[in-house]
Scaffold this active site. Structure first.
Site, mmCIF file in Angstrom:
data_model
loop_
_atom_site.group_PDB
_atom_site.id
_atom_site.type_symbol
_atom_site.label_atom_id
_atom_site.label_comp_id
_atom_site.label_asym_id
_atom_site.label_seq_id
_atom_site.Cartn_x
_atom_site.Cartn_y
_atom_site.Cartn_z
ATOM 1 N N ASP A 41 0.527 -1.345 0.069
ATOM 2 C CA ASP A 41 -0.481 -0.045 0.488
ATOM 3 C C ASP A 41 0.873 1.278 0.009
ATOM 4 O OD1 ASP A 41 -2.084 -1.450 0.504
ATOM 5 O OD2 ASP A 41 -2.558 -1.400 2.336
ATOM 6 N N TYR A 69 7.105 -8.532 8.412
ATOM 7 C CA TYR A 69 6.263 -6.895 8.709
ATOM 8 C C TYR A 69 6.580 -6.376 10.520
ATOM 9 C CZ TYR A 69 3.558 -7.552 4.725
ATOM 10 O OH TYR A 69 3.086 -7.986 3.216
ATOM 11 N N ASP A 83 -7.011 1.465 9.151
ATOM 12 C CA ASP A 83 -6.251 1.942 9.259
ATOM 13 C C ASP A 83 -6.314 3.550 9.447
ATOM 14 O OD1 ASP A 83 -5.845 2.769 6.880
ATOM 15 O OD2 ASP A 83 -4.746 2.145 6.064
ATOM 16 N N ARG A 179 -3.795 -4.717 8.186
ATOM 17 C CA ARG A 179 -4.348 -4.168 8.300
ATOM 18 C C ARG A 179 -5.789 -5.378 9.608
ATOM 19 N NH1 ARG A 179 -6.916 -1.851 3.910
ATOM 20 N NH2 ARG A 179 -5.568 -2.835 2.466
#
Length: 303
Positions: A41, A69, A83, A179
Site C-alpha cells: 500500500d 512486517y 488504518d 490491517r
C-alpha cells in the site's frame, strides 16, 4: 537498452505505490521488463523486491515465500479502511488492556487463521476491485480466506491519551492483510482498533538490510555498478532444492529437453520444482519430475 538480470531489493518510500517504484526504476535502468514480488500500500514502507529482465520468470516462486512486517496498531477506534487514513466508524473512551492480555491475544493468532479481505483492497468481486466499490460507498460480502501466521511477537506496548499502541513483528504467508490482523487482534481484546504504521522487513527472501533507496539505485546506475547489487536468479530461489547434471546432458537441458532421472544428482525425490546446474555450477533453470514418466522436465530454462 539495459541487459541487467536479477532481483533488485528496493526500500519503498512512504507515499509511493508499488507501480510508482517500478515505473521509476524502469526509467533509471532503461528497461521495460520489470516486475515486483508483492504489492505494498502507498503508506507502507520497506522491502519491495523487483525482478529485472529474465528474473521476472521466477516471480511466482518468490511470491510463495513468507513475508515479515513490523506493525503498530492502536486500540480505541475503528475506521472504514482499517488504518488511520479512513473515516472513523467507532470509538471508545476507555481502553483497559494490560500488556499481558495483549501478548496473550497476539499469541492466539499463531497458526492458520481466517481473514475477510478489507473493502479497501485489490481483491476482485464480480470483476471489480474492492477498493473501487468502497470508493463508490458500497460494502459487499467478501469470502473469508485462510492465511498462516508463522510467528508473532510484541515489540512494544504504550498506553496514551489517544489510545493504547501495540507494536509487533509478524512472519506470515502471502495474502495476509496486516490491517485486518490489527482489527482482529482488537476484536480478540473486545476493542475497536486500527493499523497505525507498517513496514515490510522481509519479502521473497530479501531482507531490509539488502535494500537500496531510489537515490542509491540512481547513483549506482550512473556509476555503472548496479549489477553488483543484484541478487542472482538462482540465489533468489534458493528455497528450491539444488540438483546437478553432467556436462553431456547440460546442453540438452538448455535446449528444453526432458532428462532421464538417472542423470540427475542427487536423485529428485518428488514433483516439487528444483534448481538444475551443470557440473561447473552454471544455473540451467527450474525443472520438475513428471509423475507418470519419472523424467525430469524443464519448467523455466535459463540458457
Amino acid at each position: 537498452m539495459s541487459t541487467l538480470e536479477g532481483i533488485l531489493a528496493v526500500n519503498k518510500p512512504a507515499g509511493w505505490t508499488s507501480h510508482d517504484v517500478v515505473a521509476k526504476v524502469r526509467r533509471i535502468v532503461k528497461m521495460k521488463r520489470i516486475g515486483h514480488a508483492g504489492t505494498l500500500d502507498p503508506q507502507v514502507t520497506g522491502v519491495l523486491p523487483l525482478c529485472l529482465g529474465r528474473a521476472t520468470r521466477v516471480l511466482e516462486y518468490l511470491q510463495e515465500l513468507p513475508k515479515e512486517y513490523k506493525a503498530v496498531m492502536r486500540l480505541g477506534y475503528a475506521t472504514d479502511t482499517e488504518d488511520v487514513t479512513g473515516n472513523v466508524l467507532e470509538s471508545v473512551d476507555d481502553v483497559h488492556v494490560t500488556r499481558e492480555e495483549a501478548e496473550e491475544a497476539l499469541r492466539s493468532f499463531v497458526g492458520e487463521i481466517s481473514q475477510v479481505p478489507p473493502m479497501y483492497s485489490a481483491v476482485k468481486v464480480d470483476g471489480k476491485r474492492l477498493y473501487e466499490l468502497a470508493r463508490e460507498g458500497k460494502v459487499v460480502e467478501r469470502k473469508s480466506r485462510n492465511v498462516f501466521i508463522h510467528e508473532i511477537e510484541m515489540t512494544g506496548f504504550e498506553a496514551g491519551d489517544a489510545g493504547t499502541d501495540i507494536s509487533f513483528r509478524v512472519l506470515c504467508s502471502k495474502g495476509t492483510y496486516i490491517r485486518t490482523l490489527c482489527v482482529d487482534i482488537g476484536k480478540a481484546l473486545g476493542l475497536p482498533s486500527v493499523m497505525v504504521q507498517l513496514e515490510r522487513t522481509r519479502s521473497a527472501g530479501v531482507t531490509a538490510e539488502q535494500c537500496l533507496s531510489i537515490e542509491d539505485i540512481e547513483r549506482l546506475m550512473s556509476e555503472g555498478t548496479l549489477d553488483a547489487y543484484l541478487i542472482p536468479v538462482d540465489e533468489a530461489i534458493s528455497h528450491l532444492p539444488a540438483h546437478r547434471v553432467g556436462e553431456e546432458k547440460a546442453e540438452a537441458a538448455l535446449r528444453g529437453q526432458r532428462l532421464s532421472a538417472r542423470v540427475v544428482t542427487p536423485p529428485v525425490q518428488d514433483e516439487r520444482p528444483v534448481r538444475l546446474y551443470d557440473g561447473s555450477g552454471k544455473f540451467l533453470g527450474i525443472f520438475q519430475k513428471q509423475e507418470e514418466s519419472g523424467a525430469i522436465a524443464p519448467v523455466k530454462v535459463f540458457s
